[in-house]
Design a protein around this motif. Sequence first.
Motif, short mmCIF file in Angstrom:
data_model
loop_
_atom_site.label_atom_id
_atom_site.label_comp_id
_atom_site.label_asym_id
_atom_site.label_seq_id
_atom_site.Cartn_x
_atom_site.Cartn_y
_atom_site.Cartn_z
N UNK A 174 -79.47 -11.68 -26.42
CA UNK A 174 -80.78 -12.17 -26.84
C UNK A 174 -81.12 -13.42 -26.04
N UNK A 175 -82.31 -13.44 -25.47
CA UNK A 175 -82.71 -14.56 -24.63
C UNK A 175 -83.73 -15.47 -25.30
N UNK A 176 -84.27 -15.04 -26.43
CA UNK A 176 -85.28 -15.83 -27.14
C UNK A 176 -84.78 -16.14 -28.54
N UNK A 177 -84.82 -17.41 -28.89
CA UNK A 177 -84.32 -17.83 -30.19
C UNK A 177 -85.44 -18.54 -30.94
N UNK A 178 -85.88 -17.93 -32.01
CA UNK A 178 -87.00 -18.44 -32.77
C UNK A 178 -86.53 -19.47 -33.79
N UNK A 179 -87.18 -20.62 -33.80
CA UNK A 179 -86.87 -21.68 -34.75
C UNK A 179 -87.54 -21.36 -36.09
N UNK A 180 -86.75 -21.09 -37.11
CA UNK A 180 -87.30 -20.71 -38.42
C UNK A 180 -87.37 -21.89 -39.38
N UNK A 181 -87.05 -23.07 -38.90
CA UNK A 181 -86.96 -24.23 -39.80
C UNK A 181 -88.30 -24.63 -40.40
N UNK A 182 -89.40 -24.24 -39.75
CA UNK A 182 -90.71 -24.64 -40.27
C UNK A 182 -91.50 -23.47 -40.83
N UNK A 183 -90.81 -22.38 -41.12
CA UNK A 183 -91.50 -21.21 -41.66
C UNK A 183 -92.15 -21.49 -43.01
N UNK A 184 -91.63 -22.47 -43.74
CA UNK A 184 -92.15 -22.76 -45.08
C UNK A 184 -93.59 -23.28 -45.04
#
Length: 319
Positions: A174-184
């Motif tokens: 996987x070359x793309x890592x999505x930051x989920x910390x601000x999904x809220x």
Amino acid sequence: MAKNYDLVSSYSMQVQEALNKKANINIKAVKPKLNQGRINGLVNKMAEYEDFDEGKWLLDEPVINFTQAVVDDTIKANADFQYKAGLHPEIVRKEAGNCCEWCKTLVGVYAYPEEVPEDVWRRHRYCRCTVDYLPGDGKKQDIWSKKWTDVDRDDKIKERIEYNSKSAGASGAKNYFRDESKDYIKDSERIRKEKHAYLMYDEIKNSNQEIIKRKIFNNINTFEEMKDFSKEDVDIAFNHVFNDLHDLENGKMLFEPEYEMAQSWTRLINNRDIQSHDLILLKHERLEHDLMYRHDMKYQEAHDRVSEIYLYKVPEEDK
């Protein structure tokens, strides 16, 4: 000399933008690179003289010649940029006073770039001939079949390719890592689109890229406006988005996946209902690459310049 460069190049850009406006061309002027090698050569030559009086001639005509060359470089940079934008620039060299026989042979009007002799950009000591640029009538043509080559950028591109090959990771990773910390703080639809974009970019990047590029080239070749967009152009545009690591605000990295662009790339690959803005995307990425790695523009400046010519805009109903 660096101050001369700043002053003269800035003024030359103002003149160029006035000419663009007069020709109904809504494109900002491009600033040429500083010829640091020429400055270094002059400084080194000056250092060879133990007596200042013997070498002070270097601060006269050679500096004037350097300053004239800044104007010439500005003209060349803008002619090159506007040619790639599909315009019809012309270069005009005029003699000044009783010029030499060599200069007289260069007088004329030349269509850029195919008719322009390399000597048009050169001048000898005490040369006062002028080089002017006519931006044309503002009408565009497709120029994608022309080879965009520049020996000055070869080493930089080779270095970047080597860096990419070392940093890209193993095939299938996987070359793309999505930051989920601000999904809220995001709504569910935005989260869905972002996740979809990351998945699609990963799928495209980790597939057989050569086959995908070939499919895109074959699919766009059915469109009249893309007849001159070569396989090499497709490769460069594709790599610019999916493989090249760019110096961005947060460091050297890939572009972040975007939902609308993921949709465009999917249509281009699968040849399903290809839209006009999908084709613009290819031209946008191709020219943006050239501005970033040939003209040394930062990403945002290059992106804004290209958007003046090839604006990638998704219709509201397709969002």
